[in-house]
Scaffold this motif. Structure first.
Motif, PDB file in Angstrom:
ATOM      1  N   GLU A  90       1.808 -13.867  -9.709  1.00 37.86           N
ATOM      2  CA  GLU A  90       0.958 -12.847 -10.312  1.00 37.86           C
ATOM      3  C   GLU A  90       0.874 -11.614  -9.423  1.00 37.86           C
ATOM      4  O   GLU A  90       1.202 -11.660  -8.244  1.00 37.86           O
ATOM      5  N   THR A  91       0.410 -10.530 -10.034  1.00 35.49           N
ATOM      6  CA  THR A  91       0.198  -9.284  -9.314  1.00 35.49           C
ATOM      7  C   THR A  91      -1.091  -8.645  -9.805  1.00 35.49           C
ATOM      8  O   THR A  91      -1.525  -8.899 -10.935  1.00 35.49           O
ATOM      9  N   SER A  92      -1.697  -7.832  -8.956  1.00 34.40           N
ATOM     10  CA  SER A  92      -2.972  -7.197  -9.310  1.00 34.40           C
ATOM     11  C   SER A  92      -2.789  -6.015 -10.261  1.00 34.40           C
ATOM     12  O   SER A  92      -3.767  -5.496 -10.786  1.00 34.40           O
ATOM     13  N   ARG A  93      -1.565  -5.608 -10.482  1.00 33.62           N
ATOM     14  CA  ARG A  93      -1.272  -4.499 -11.396  1.00 33.62           C
ATOM     15  C   ARG A  93      -0.020  -4.857 -12.183  1.00 33.62           C
ATOM     16  O   ARG A  93       0.967  -5.327 -11.615  1.00 33.62           O
ATOM     17  N   GLU A  94      -0.052  -4.627 -13.482  1.00 33.03           N
ATOM     18  CA  GLU A  94       1.065  -5.003 -14.345  1.00 33.03           C
ATOM     19  C   GLU A  94       2.378  -4.413 -13.849  1.00 33.03           C
ATOM     20  O   GLU A  94       2.457  -3.239 -13.503  1.00 33.03           O
ATOM     21  N   ALA A  95       3.395  -5.255 -13.813  1.00 32.01           N
ATOM     22  CA  ALA A  95       4.717  -4.849 -13.329  1.00 32.01           C
ATOM     23  C   ALA A  95       5.790  -5.352 -14.284  1.00 32.01           C
ATOM     24  O   ALA A  95       5.600  -6.333 -14.998  1.00 32.01           O
ATOM     25  N   LEU A  96       6.930  -4.695 -14.247  1.00 32.64           N
ATOM     26  CA  LEU A  96       8.119  -5.190 -14.919  1.00 32.64           C
ATOM     27  C   LEU A  96       8.769  -6.173 -13.956  1.00 32.64           C
ATOM     28  O   LEU A  96       9.013  -5.831 -12.793  1.00 32.64           O
ATOM     29  N   VAL A  97       9.015  -7.393 -14.413  1.00 33.87           N
ATOM     30  CA  VAL A  97       9.598  -8.422 -13.554  1.00 33.87           C
ATOM     31  C   VAL A  97      11.007  -8.715 -14.055  1.00 33.87           C
ATOM     32  O   VAL A  97      11.203  -9.070 -15.221  1.00 33.87           O
ATOM     33  N   ASP A  98      11.972  -8.559 -13.160  1.00 32.38           N
ATOM     34  CA  ASP A  98      13.368  -8.827 -13.479  1.00 32.38           C
ATOM     35  C   ASP A  98      13.931  -9.702 -12.363  1.00 32.38           C
ATOM     36  O   ASP A  98      14.306  -9.196 -11.299  1.00 32.38           O
ATOM     37  N   GLY A  99      13.928 -11.007 -12.582  1.00 33.32           N
ATOM     38  CA  GLY A  99      14.359 -11.933 -11.538  1.00 33.32           C
ATOM     39  C   GLY A  99      13.382 -11.897 -10.377  1.00 33.32           C
ATOM     40  O   GLY A  99      12.191 -12.137 -10.547  1.00 33.32           O
ATOM     41  N   LYS A 100      13.868 -11.554  -9.205  1.00 27.98           N
ATOM     42  CA  LYS A 100      13.030 -11.491  -7.999  1.00 27.98           C
ATOM     43  C   LYS A 100      12.480 -10.088  -7.745  1.00 27.98           C
ATOM     44  O   LYS A 100      11.780  -9.871  -6.750  1.00 27.98           O
ATOM     45  N   THR A 101      12.781  -9.133  -8.610  1.00 28.04           N
ATOM     46  CA  THR A 101      12.353  -7.746  -8.395  1.00 28.04           C
ATOM     47  C   THR A 101      11.212  -7.372  -9.334  1.00 28.04           C
ATOM     48  O   THR A 101      11.318  -7.553 -10.547  1.00 28.04           O
ATOM     49  N   LEU A 102      10.135  -6.855  -8.748  1.00 27.40           N
ATOM     50  CA  LEU A 102       8.993  -6.340  -9.502  1.00 27.40           C
ATOM     51  C   LEU A 102       9.041  -4.819  -9.410  1.00 27.40           C
ATOM     52  O   LEU A 102       9.301  -4.271  -8.331  1.00 27.40           O
ATOM     53  N   THR A 103       8.782  -4.138 -10.524  1.00 27.28           N
ATOM     54  CA  THR A 103       8.815  -2.679 -10.547  1.00 27.28           C
ATOM     55  C   THR A 103       7.568  -2.152 -11.229  1.00 27.28           C
ATOM     56  O   THR A 103       7.175  -2.637 -12.293  1.00 27.28           O
ATOM     57  N   TRP A 104       6.952  -1.162 -10.601  1.00 32.53           N
ATOM     58  CA  TRP A 104       5.774  -0.493 -11.141  1.00 32.53           C
ATOM     59  C   TRP A 104       6.102   0.971 -11.384  1.00 32.53           C
ATOM     60  O   TRP A 104       6.704   1.627 -10.524  1.00 32.53           O
ATOM     61  N   GLN A 105       5.688   1.498 -12.533  1.00 34.86           N
ATOM     62  CA  GLN A 105       5.779   2.935 -12.802  1.00 34.86           C
ATOM     63  C   GLN A 105       4.477   3.546 -12.300  1.00 34.86           C
ATOM     64  O   GLN A 105       3.391   3.070 -12.644  1.00 34.86           O
ATOM     65  N   LEU A 106       4.573   4.587 -11.487  1.00 34.09           N
ATOM     66  CA  LEU A 106       3.399   5.162 -10.839  1.00 34.09           C
ATOM     67  C   LEU A 106       3.045   6.519 -11.405  1.00 34.09           C
ATOM     68  O   LEU A 106       3.926   7.324 -11.713  1.00 34.09           O
ATOM     69  N   ASP A 107       1.752   6.774 -11.505  1.00 32.75           N
ATOM     70  CA  ASP A 107       1.254   8.090 -11.875  1.00 32.75           C
ATOM     71  C   ASP A 107       1.424   9.028 -10.684  1.00 32.75           C
ATOM     72  O   ASP A 107       1.570   8.578  -9.545  1.00 32.75           O
ATOM     73  N   PRO A 108       1.392  10.332 -10.929  1.00 35.54           N
ATOM     74  CA  PRO A 108       1.456  11.277  -9.805  1.00 35.54           C
ATOM     75  C   PRO A 108       0.334  11.015  -8.798  1.00 35.54           C
ATOM     76  O   PRO A 108      -0.759  10.570  -9.162  1.00 35.54           O
ATOM     77  N   LEU A 109       0.622  11.279  -7.532  1.00 41.79           N
ATOM     78  CA  LEU A 109      -0.357  11.115  -6.452  1.00 41.79           C
ATOM     79  C   LEU A 109      -0.803  12.495  -5.978  1.00 41.79           C
ATOM     80  O   LEU A 109       0.022  13.379  -5.754  1.00 41.79           O
ATOM     81  N   ALA A 110      -2.093  12.657  -5.797  1.00 42.47           N
ATOM     82  CA  ALA A 110      -2.641  13.916  -5.298  1.00 42.47           C
ATOM     83  C   ALA A 110      -2.192  14.151  -3.857  1.00 42.47           C
ATOM     84  O   ALA A 110      -1.825  13.207  -3.146  1.00 42.47           O
ATOM     85  N   ALA A 122       0.869  -1.185   0.000  1.00 37.57           N
ATOM     86  CA  ALA A 122       0.000   0.000   0.000  1.00 37.57           C
ATOM     87  C   ALA A 122       0.901   1.230   0.000  1.00 37.57           C
ATOM     88  O   ALA A 122       1.970   1.224   0.621  1.00 37.57           O
ATOM     89  N   TYR A 123       0.476   2.263  -0.707  1.00 34.63           N
ATOM     90  CA  TYR A 123       1.273   3.480  -0.778  1.00 34.63           C
ATOM     91  C   TYR A 123       0.354   4.676  -0.991  1.00 34.63           C
ATOM     92  O   TYR A 123      -0.805   4.531  -1.388  1.00 34.63           O
ATOM     93  N   GLY A 124       0.874   5.852  -0.723  1.00 34.17           N
ATOM     94  CA  GLY A 124       0.095   7.065  -0.912  1.00 34.17           C
ATOM     95  C   GLY A 124       0.960   8.288  -0.682  1.00 34.17           C
ATOM     96  O   GLY A 124       2.177   8.199  -0.518  1.00 34.17           O
ATOM     97  N   ASN A 125       0.301   9.438  -0.650  1.00 31.26           N
ATOM     98  CA  ASN A 125       0.965  10.716  -0.422  1.00 31.26           C
ATOM     99  C   ASN A 125       0.221  11.427   0.696  1.00 31.26           C
ATOM    100  O   ASN A 125      -0.919  11.839   0.519  1.00 31.26           O
ATOM    101  N   GLN A 126       0.864  11.583   1.849  1.00 28.80           N
ATOM    102  CA  GLN A 126       0.244  12.299   2.962  1.00 28.80           C
ATOM    103  C   GLN A 126       0.710  13.750   3.025  1.00 28.80           C
ATOM    104  O   GLN A 126       0.378  14.470   3.953  1.00 28.80           O
ATOM    105  N   GLY A 127       1.447  14.168   2.014  1.00 28.05           N
ATOM    106  CA  GLY A 127       1.935  15.547   1.963  1.00 28.05           C
ATOM    107  C   GLY A 127       0.881  16.515   1.462  1.00 28.05           C
ATOM    108  O   GLY A 127      -0.171  16.131   0.951  1.00 28.05           O
ATOM    109  N   ALA A 128       1.203  17.801   1.579  1.00 28.66           N
ATOM    110  CA  ALA A 128       0.265  18.864   1.221  1.00 28.66           C
ATOM    111  C   ALA A 128       0.302  19.239  -0.255  1.00 28.66           C
ATOM    112  O   ALA A 128      -0.500  20.066  -0.699  1.00 28.66           O
ATOM    113  N   VAL A 129       1.210  18.649  -1.022  1.00 26.48           N
ATOM    114  CA  VAL A 129       1.281  18.926  -2.459  1.00 26.48           C
ATOM    115  C   VAL A 129       1.367  17.608  -3.215  1.00 26.48           C
ATOM    116  O   VAL A 129       1.807  16.591  -2.662  1.00 26.48           O
TER     117      VAL A 129
END
Length: 142
Positions: A58-78, A32-39
């Motif tokens: 499997e993952t609930s959101r498409e990720a780049l899988v490289d060996g044991k590391t999964l990486t997601w590119q994230l959109d800006p957070l409000a 889980a992740y988010g932005n608790q900042g004011a901007v």
């Protein structure tokens, strides 16, 4: 003259198992992740490194899988965004002993500068649990 000061994003990250880890069985984690900042944040990246003894399934959101590391590119957070959640399912190797530790690491980065970065990395060590034993009739109602 009144100066309010600067505001910054403050991204955060949690990593939780959604059940026990048992040898030879599926294990599920929630990031889980988010932005608790004011901007708002800029675009970002989230990575999760699975333990050597867990095979990614499997993952609930498409990720780049490289060996044991999964990486997601994230959109800006409000600013003050609601939590975003990703689940990841893996398979614990059948040879893993009860009591062994499965170490995972997750990290979140944003294109914007942050003052507080301690909450952008999480390390989790999940202990492998024994298999549940079902003994039919042992607790029969009389």
């Amino acid at each position: 003259e009144v100066t309010v000061g600067s505001a910054y994003p403050d991204t955060w990250l949690t990593l939780s198992p959604l059940g026990p880890a048992r040898s030879g069985q599926h294990v599920v984690y929630e990031v889980a992740y988010g932005n608790q900042g004011a901007v708002p944040t800029g675009s970002g990246q989230l990575s999760l490194t699975l333990p050597a003894d867990v095979t990614f399934l499997e993952t609930s959101r498409e990720a780049l899988v490289d060996g044991k590391t999964l990486t997601w590119q994230l959109d800006p957070l409000a600013a003050h965004s609601s939590p975003q959640r990703i689940t990841v399912t893996g398979l614990v190797a059948p040879r893993v002993a009860v009591g062994s530790t499965l170490p995972l690491t997750a990290a979140l980065s944003s294109a914007n500068a942050e003052l507080e970065t301690a909450n952008n990395t999480v390390q989790l060590k999940q202990v492998v649990a024994p298999h549940a034993i079902w003994l039919p009739g042992l607790f029969a109602m009389r």
